[in-house]
Enzyme design. Structure first.
Site, PDB file in Angstrom:
ATOM      1  N   PHE A  50      -3.282  11.068   4.055  1.00  0.00           N
ATOM      2  CA  PHE A  50      -4.481  11.896   4.225  1.00  0.00           C
ATOM      3  C   PHE A  50      -5.251  12.078   2.928  1.00  0.00           C
ATOM      4  CE2 PHE A  50      -1.696  15.256   2.591  1.00  0.00           C
ATOM      5  CZ  PHE A  50      -2.587  15.964   1.791  1.00  0.00           C
ATOM      6  N   GLU A  90      -3.849  10.804  10.691  1.00  0.00           N
ATOM      7  CA  GLU A  90      -4.446  11.513  11.834  1.00  0.00           C
ATOM      8  C   GLU A  90      -5.113  12.820  11.397  1.00  0.00           C
ATOM      9  OE1 GLU A  90      -1.377  10.874  11.033  1.00  0.00           O
ATOM     10  OE2 GLU A  90       0.112  12.089  12.088  1.00  0.00           O
ATOM     11  N   SER A 140       4.372   9.581   1.879  1.00  0.00           N
ATOM     12  CA  SER A 140       5.494  10.276   1.256  1.00  0.00           C
ATOM     13  C   SER A 140       6.729   9.354   1.201  1.00  0.00           C
ATOM     14  CB  SER A 140       5.813  11.538   2.051  1.00  0.00           C
ATOM     15  OG  SER A 140       6.093  11.178   3.381  1.00  0.00           O
ATOM     16  N   CYS A 183      -1.359  11.583  -5.667  1.00  0.00           N
ATOM     17  CA  CYS A 183      -0.036  11.061  -6.046  1.00  0.00           C
ATOM     18  C   CYS A 183       0.062  10.904  -7.556  1.00  0.00           C
ATOM     19  CB  CYS A 183       0.218   9.721  -5.368  1.00  0.00           C
ATOM     20  SG  CYS A 183      -0.865   8.461  -5.996  1.00  0.00           S
TER      21      CYS A 183
HETATM   22  P1  NAD Z   1       2.842  10.971   5.129  1.00  0.00           P
HETATM   23  O1  NAD Z   1       4.007  10.185   4.655  1.00  0.00           O
HETATM   24  O2  NAD Z   1       3.082  12.196   5.929  1.00  0.00           O
HETATM   25  O3  NAD Z   1       1.874  10.052   6.035  1.00  0.00           O
HETATM   26  C1  NAD Z   1       1.451   8.785   5.613  1.00  0.00           C
HETATM   27  C2  NAD Z   1       1.169   7.914   6.834  1.00  0.00           C
HETATM   28  O4  NAD Z   1       2.395   7.734   7.562  1.00  0.00           O
HETATM   29  C3  NAD Z   1       0.158   8.532   7.809  1.00  0.00           C
HETATM   30  O5  NAD Z   1      -0.683   7.507   8.297  1.00  0.00           O
HETATM   31  C4  NAD Z   1       1.046   9.097   8.909  1.00  0.00           C
HETATM   32  O6  NAD Z   1       0.411   9.120  10.179  1.00  0.00           O
HETATM   33  C5  NAD Z   1       2.225   8.145   8.920  1.00  0.00           C
HETATM   34  N1  NAD Z   1       3.484   8.805   9.333  1.00  0.00           N
HETATM   35  C6  NAD Z   1       3.817  10.109   9.141  1.00  0.00           C
HETATM   36  N2  NAD Z   1       5.043  10.353   9.648  1.00  0.00           N
HETATM   37  C7  NAD Z   1       5.481   9.183  10.153  1.00  0.00           C
HETATM   38  C8  NAD Z   1       6.700   8.773  10.810  1.00  0.00           C
HETATM   39  N3  NAD Z   1       7.685   9.642  11.029  1.00  0.00           N
HETATM   40  N4  NAD Z   1       6.820   7.500  11.179  1.00  0.00           N
HETATM   41  C9  NAD Z   1       5.833   6.611  10.961  1.00  0.00           C
HETATM   42  N5  NAD Z   1       4.666   6.935  10.349  1.00  0.00           N
HETATM   43  C10 NAD Z   1       4.490   8.195   9.952  1.00  0.00           C
HETATM   44  O7  NAD Z   1       1.959  11.297   3.832  1.00  0.00           O
HETATM   45  P2  NAD Z   1       0.689  12.237   3.707  1.00  0.00           P
HETATM   46  O8  NAD Z   1       1.135  13.652   3.821  1.00  0.00           O
HETATM   47  O9  NAD Z   1      -0.397  11.754   4.590  1.00  0.00           O
HETATM   48  O10 NAD Z   1       0.245  11.912   2.204  1.00  0.00           O
HETATM   49  C11 NAD Z   1       0.802  12.551   1.079  1.00  0.00           C
HETATM   50  C12 NAD Z   1       1.902  11.731   0.458  1.00  0.00           C
HETATM   51  O11 NAD Z   1       1.411  10.451   0.108  1.00  0.00           O
HETATM   52  C13 NAD Z   1       2.413  12.339  -0.834  1.00  0.00           C
HETATM   53  O12 NAD Z   1       3.811  12.223  -0.848  1.00  0.00           O
HETATM   54  C14 NAD Z   1       1.788  11.463  -1.909  1.00  0.00           C
HETATM   55  O13 NAD Z   1       2.492  11.412  -3.130  1.00  0.00           O
HETATM   56  C15 NAD Z   1       1.783  10.151  -1.232  1.00  0.00           C
HETATM   57  N6  NAD Z   1       0.819   9.251  -1.843  1.00  0.00           N
HETATM   58  C16 NAD Z   1       1.293   8.274  -2.640  1.00  0.00           C
HETATM   59  C17 NAD Z   1       0.414   7.417  -3.264  1.00  0.00           C
HETATM   60  C18 NAD Z   1       0.918   6.326  -4.156  1.00  0.00           C
HETATM   61  O14 NAD Z   1       0.124   5.509  -4.547  1.00  0.00           O
HETATM   62  N7  NAD Z   1       2.185   6.271  -4.485  1.00  0.00           N
HETATM   63  C19 NAD Z   1      -0.967   7.554  -3.064  1.00  0.00           C
HETATM   64  C20 NAD Z   1      -1.420   8.565  -2.224  1.00  0.00           C
HETATM   65  C21 NAD Z   1      -0.503   9.416  -1.614  1.00  0.00           C
END
Ligand code: NAD
Length: 506
Positions: free
Chosen positions: A153, A180, A230, A285
């Site tokens: 997000f 989403e 994450s 991140c």
């Molecule tokens: P998230 O892991 O909750 O979601 C990321 C994606 O995975 C979304 O599209 C979501 O719909 C999907 N998803 C969520 N739960 C899932 C599941 N159980 N099974 C399959 N898909 C699933 O992350 P977020 O809250 O949207 O974003 C924040 C996180 O992203 C933080 O941990 C941040 O550090 C990380 N991030 C990392 C970078 C990087 O470059 N390393 C960059 C941006 C964000």
């Protein structure tokens, strides 16, 4: 209530009259706490439909000349620029970040588009003539097929734009599954790609959650998966995609430390730390969430400066006419609660809470998900607020006696995304650069986010898979190498092609 749909085969999906899934998810404006839209979450059938569209479009797109593919991206870049203000407002309305930050993320995404416009050069492959007598060797960097991006997000524009410009430029087709929580921007980008001349089916958007993701990870037509999110989900994505024979790069969470040496320019350091810790409400991140201060005097002087600057910070909605706030709300009510609970936990575990952002309310936006800038001192490695990624505007100061202890602390953390050192001493900075276990290092630079022509990625549990995002790694990720060794007979002139049965050596 406005509904956000899929974009498949060149059309917003409700426009083509196909059946939709019955599952929906609300979209909120984080500044007001009000629901503004809803998104329809795809089931297996819709997700497969998007994959089928991408698979169908692949044969022609892969054969399109790289020059023509690049020209579509040139046109796309111009269209994003024309629509910059509208897109930034859309980002702010669903994510909450301040307008200038939304413009910034679009600008960083466009840099990857610019890089991808150079694809005729980047995808040339290699050639060696006369590797043996009359034998030449050259490599083809061929596309993979249907590629998938699953994005978080916090950067609804930039993170997808780390992926699809290079995937498309190299001749792949793409299915994007955005978060989403702020899914509208993905459809806007798809419409602009179509307007730029991208053939239908080459770029598709599937809205959804785990149900759609699991189809994308297991469908045999998908060749490669790029994920950012994450760490627990990144691990799951990498394991599942790999088990199904797909190429995968999965970038995870972070806990970025900066080491502040006693000789640092503390005005420069505190200015830099403020933006890096509290910008985008800490939902980056690459956000700095831990300051490792070498010596009590360094810590005390830095804290004085930080407290003064925090006192003048403007927190409020991302877009407000005639004014620019420094920091907007966090993404959701549950996320605000999680941040506040972690702050409470920090106090219970013995950290000194110097500035408390838990009870902030903004006049006129009382239901918004605001957390004020929060500052802890005397944080220790055993505390939960030190160990976990908070992903909010919470900065922890850890005091260490010397450089070696600070370096060891940083290197022992499970995450290794970005890090920085503040010092005036070149030799110390050089030592840090060599010894620190993190993928992106800043020297007096707090957010060392690599440019598009370099690659972005962390170490340790911040990444799964060998290749980073964009730059050279991006081109390698979205292509596979084929090496051709060729010899042409001079049969009419020479008689030297009798069969040979020994192993060929050049
Ligand atoms: P998230 O892991 O909750 O979601 C990321 C994606 O995975 C979304 O599209 C979501 O719909 C999907 N998803 C969520 N739960 C899932 C599941 N159980 N099974 C399959 N898909 C699933 O992350 P977020 O809250 O949207 O974003 C924040 C996180 O992203 C933080 O941990 C941040 O550090 C990380 N991030 C990392 C970078 C990087 O470059 N390393 C960059 C941006 C964000």
């Amino acid at each position: 209530m406005e509904t956000v749909f899929n974009f498949i085969n060149g059309a917003v999906h409700d426009a083509v009259g196909e059946p939709q899934s019955n599952r929906i998810s609300p979209i909120f404006d984080p500044a007001t706490g009000q629901q503004t839209k809803q998104v329809r979450l795809s089931d297996e059938a819709q997700t497969q439909h998007a994959i089928a569209a991408a698979q169908h479009a692949y044969a022609d797109w892969a054969k399109t000349s790289p020059l023509k593919r690049a020209r579509v991206l040139f046109a796309f870049k111009a269209l994003v620029e024309e629509n910059l203000e509208r897109l930034a407002r859309l980002i702010s309305s669903e994510h909450g970040k301040v307008y200038s930050d939304a413009i910034g993320e679009l600008a960083r995404g466009l840099e990857v588009v610019e890089f991808a416009c150079g694809i005729p050069h980047l995808q040339k492959g290699e050639h060696s003539s006369n590797v043996g007598t009359g034998v030449d060797s050259h490599s083809l960097m061929q596309p993979l097929g249907v590629c998938v991006g699953i994005t978080p997000f916090n950067f609804p524009a930039m993170v997808p734009m780390w992926m699809f410009p290079i995937a498309l430029a190299t001749g792949n087709t793409f299915v994007l599954k955005p978060s989403e929580k702020d899914p509208s921007l993905a459809v806007e980008l798809a419409l602009l790609l179509k307007q730029a001349g991208l053939p239908d089916g080459v770029f598709n958007v599937v809205q959804g959650d785990k149900e759609a993701v699991d189809v994308l990870l297991t469908d045999e037509r998908v060749q490669a998966v790029s994920f950012v999110g994450s760490t627990p989900i990144a691990e799951y994505i990498y394991a599942t995609a790999s088990a199904h024979g797909k190429r995968c790069q999965a970038l995870g969470g972070a806990k970025n430390h900066c080491l502040v040496m006693p000789d640092a320019d503390l005005d420069m350091a505190s200015n830099a730390i403020m933006g890096a810790a509290y910008g985008a409400a800490g939902e980056r991140c690459m956000a700095l969430s831990v300051v490792v201060a070498v010596g009590d005097e360094t810590a005390d002087r830095l804290i004085d400066k930080l407290r003064t600057q925090i006192a003048t910070m403007q927190v409020g909605p991302g877009i407000v006419e005639g004014k620019e706030n420094d920091m907007g709300p966090v993404i959701s009510a549950p996320h605000k609660q999680k941040i506040c609970d972690l702050v409470t936990n920090g106090v219970e575990q013995g950290a000194s809470l110097l500035v408390d952002g838990r009870d902030l309310t903004i006049s006129g936006y009382e239901q918004g998900y605001f957390v004020g800038p929060t500052l802890f001192d005397h944080v220790t490695p055993e505390m939960t607020i030190y160990q976990e990624e908070i992903f909010g505007p919470v900065l922890a100061i850890v005091r260490v006696p010397n450089y070696a202890t600070g370096l060891e602390l940083i290197n022992q953390h499970e995450y290794g995304n970005g890090t920085a050192i503040f010092t005036r001493d070149g030799e110390t900075a050089r030592q840090f650069e060599e010894e620190v276990l993190a993928g992106m290092v800043g020297v007096n630079v707090p957010l060392p986010v690599p440019m598009a022509f370099h690659s972005f990625g962390g170490w340790k549990r911040s990444i799964f898979g060998p290749l980073n995002m964009h730059g050279g790694d991006g081109v390698r990720f979205y292509t596979r190498m084929k090496t051709v060794t060729s010899r042409w007979p001079a049969s009419v002139r020479l008689e030297e092609h009798a069969s040979r049965f020994n192993f060929p050596t050049m």
